[in-house]
Write an enzyme that holds these catalytic residues in place. Structure first.
Site, mmCIF file in Angstrom:
data_model
loop_
_atom_site.group_PDB
_atom_site.id
_atom_site.type_symbol
_atom_site.label_atom_id
_atom_site.label_comp_id
_atom_site.label_asym_id
_atom_site.label_seq_id
_atom_site.Cartn_x
_atom_site.Cartn_y
_atom_site.Cartn_z
ATOM 1 N N LYS A 162 0.802 -1.216 0.000
ATOM 2 C CA LYS A 162 0.000 0.000 0.000
ATOM 3 C C LYS A 162 0.840 1.275 0.000
ATOM 4 C CE LYS A 162 -1.162 -0.587 4.928
ATOM 5 N NZ LYS A 162 -0.511 -1.920 5.066
ATOM 6 N N HIS A 195 -0.853 -8.591 11.809
ATOM 7 C CA HIS A 195 -1.464 -7.809 12.896
ATOM 8 C C HIS A 195 -2.635 -8.532 13.557
ATOM 9 C CE1 HIS A 195 1.009 -4.601 11.405
ATOM 10 N NE2 HIS A 195 0.357 -4.524 10.277
ATOM 11 N N ASN A 218 -1.559 6.935 6.291
ATOM 12 C CA ASN A 218 -0.479 6.176 6.915
ATOM 13 C C ASN A 218 0.885 6.521 6.324
ATOM 14 O OD1 ASN A 218 -0.075 4.182 8.963
ATOM 15 N ND2 ASN A 218 0.480 2.702 7.390
#
Length: 431
Positions: A120, A189, A143
């Site tokens: 990403k 995660h 981000n």
């Protein structure tokens, strides 16, 4: 900064005063919101004495608050702020949600939201680069880059390109992207999702489900099929079909020096489709692909010494992220290890024929060495400086020394950037 009159005279609590938290407080204060701030570090709270109420939201009566704004680093599945806010009917949100609320008051624009487990950052930076090279007013955030609320609003016709982690999506409820991209989903995660991959995947897919009729969604076919329906009325594109549909031959990837390897084939496909949807010409897109120079720590070519290439892929923090980096080279001296996110070699297993030798570091080093023993020559180096030295001594003309750890960095470094910077400094010391 980006602000909205919709926040005026409302009450917000901001938990965490790092970069995005500070930008959030300033944006809210600028329009006359009432803000309660808190950070466990006294030095972070000090600048707000006399400007805001200071207190822990966990100890506050949140009746009447419009939201509790938290950092994406706050684990909603375990932190007590979520049940506390829920008890008052107050949403827990992030700065991206505030940006979504501010959109109605910004000059006419479009938003591209990009998520996925891997790729990403590269795809976000690539879309931003192509747009900028084509003369489109654009910025990137989320981000990556500066906090989105800290940035100046774009002029009419601008495009906001947002990299969005699952954590940020979890804190967002009204971000309706004109173009939403879901690159891929692999286990990562999972501690934030109670070990449940389905919960993690559903979090990613919410970016697409928030879209409204006529907006564009881009995803891999298998993810779109397995995760559920796109938002009703949205226009779906499938990543696997992009090159054929947009008239760009897959072999043209050879002309994009910073976009080599199969993972960058997917990243480029996503960027091509986004920019085509936004109205760029094929020549503008190709020019951007050719001139893109990549991100630090992601397939970053640091140097070539005596015919040996040194590549910094410190951002390869899981096996799914490191496998494409391995696939991009031959005769690899692979430096791996750190704090493992999953057992085994995962997708890296298939790329071992490309590995000439391996050098393990960090906490996971012994486990990786045991997995590789008898398959490739392996040396347990423990630290990065020893690994770089050993690899440099062994590598020959035409080989590649690749730092792609397949692990988090936190056993030895504060983040993957620090690990990559150390690698870069060590390589520079070889010259």
């Amino acid at each position: 900064m980006i602000t909205s009159p919709a926040w005026k005279d409302k009450r917000y609590a901001v938990l965490g005063l790092a970069r995005s938290g500070r930008a959030t407080v300033e944006a809210l204060l600028a329009v006359g919101a009432e803000v309660l701030v808190w950070d466990d570090r006294p030095e972070a709270r000090e600048p707000y004495n006399g400007r805001c109420a200071i207190g822990d939201p966990l100890e506050a009566d949140l009746t009447g608050y419009a939201g509790v704004v938290v950092s994406p680093g706050v684990p909603l599945n375990t932190h007590p702020i979520k049940p506390h806010a829920d008890s008052f009917g107050v949403p827990v949100i992030g700065d991206v949600e505030l940006f979504a609320q501010a959109r109605a008051d910004l000059p006419a624009h479009r938003v591209v939201g990009i998520t996925g487990t891997n790729g990403k950052s590269t795809t976000t930076a690539l879309v931003y680069h192509i747009l900028k090279q084509a003369g489109v007013p654009t910025t990137m955030g989320g981000n990556i880059g500066l906090p989105i609320l800290e940035q100046e609003p774009l002029p009419e016709g601008g495009v906001y390109v947002l990299e969005l982690s699952s954590y940020q999506i979890d804190l967002t409820y009204s971000l309706d992207c004109e173009v939403a991209v879901l690159l891929n989903i692999t286990p990562d995660h999972l501690d934030r999702y109670d070990g449940d991959f389905a919960k993690y995947a559903a979090s990613k897919f919410r970016l697409l489900s928030m879209q409204t009729r006529g907006h564009n969604s881009i995803a891999r076919f298998k993810d779109a099929r397995s995760l559920g329906k796109f938002a009703e009325g949205s226009i779906a594109s499938i990543l696997e079909d992009v090159f054929e549909n947009r008239g760009i031959a897959p072999e043209e990837q050879a002309n994009w020096p910073s976009l080599q390897g199969p993972h960058n084939h997917e990243n480029a496909a996503a960027a091509i489709e986004v920019c085509d949807i936004l109205g760029l010409s094929q020549s503008q897109i190709k020019a951007g692909l050719e001139s893109y120079r990549g991100l630090p720590h992601r397939m970053e070519r640091v140097a070539e010494i005596a015919g040996v290439a040194y590549v910094n892929d410190s951002k390869g923090t899981n096996t799914a992220a490191s496998a494409p980096a391995l696939a991009a080279f031959d005769n690899i001296h692979w430096i791996l290890g750190g704090l493992a996110k999953e057992p085994g070699l995962g997708e890296c297993e298939a790329e071992l024929p490309r590995v000439k030798a391996a050098y393990t570091i960090g906490k996971a080093g012994p486990d990786f060495a045991a997995l590789l023993e008898g398959r490739v020559p392996v040396e347990q180096c423990e630290t990065l400086d020893r690994a770089v030295s050993a690899a440099a001594d062994s590598a020959e003309d035409g080989d590649t020394v690749l730092l792609s750890p397949a692990c988090a960095s936190f056993d030895q470094y504060s983040d993957f950037e620090k690990r990559g910077e150390h690698f870069r400094a060590l390589v520079e010391g070889l010259e």
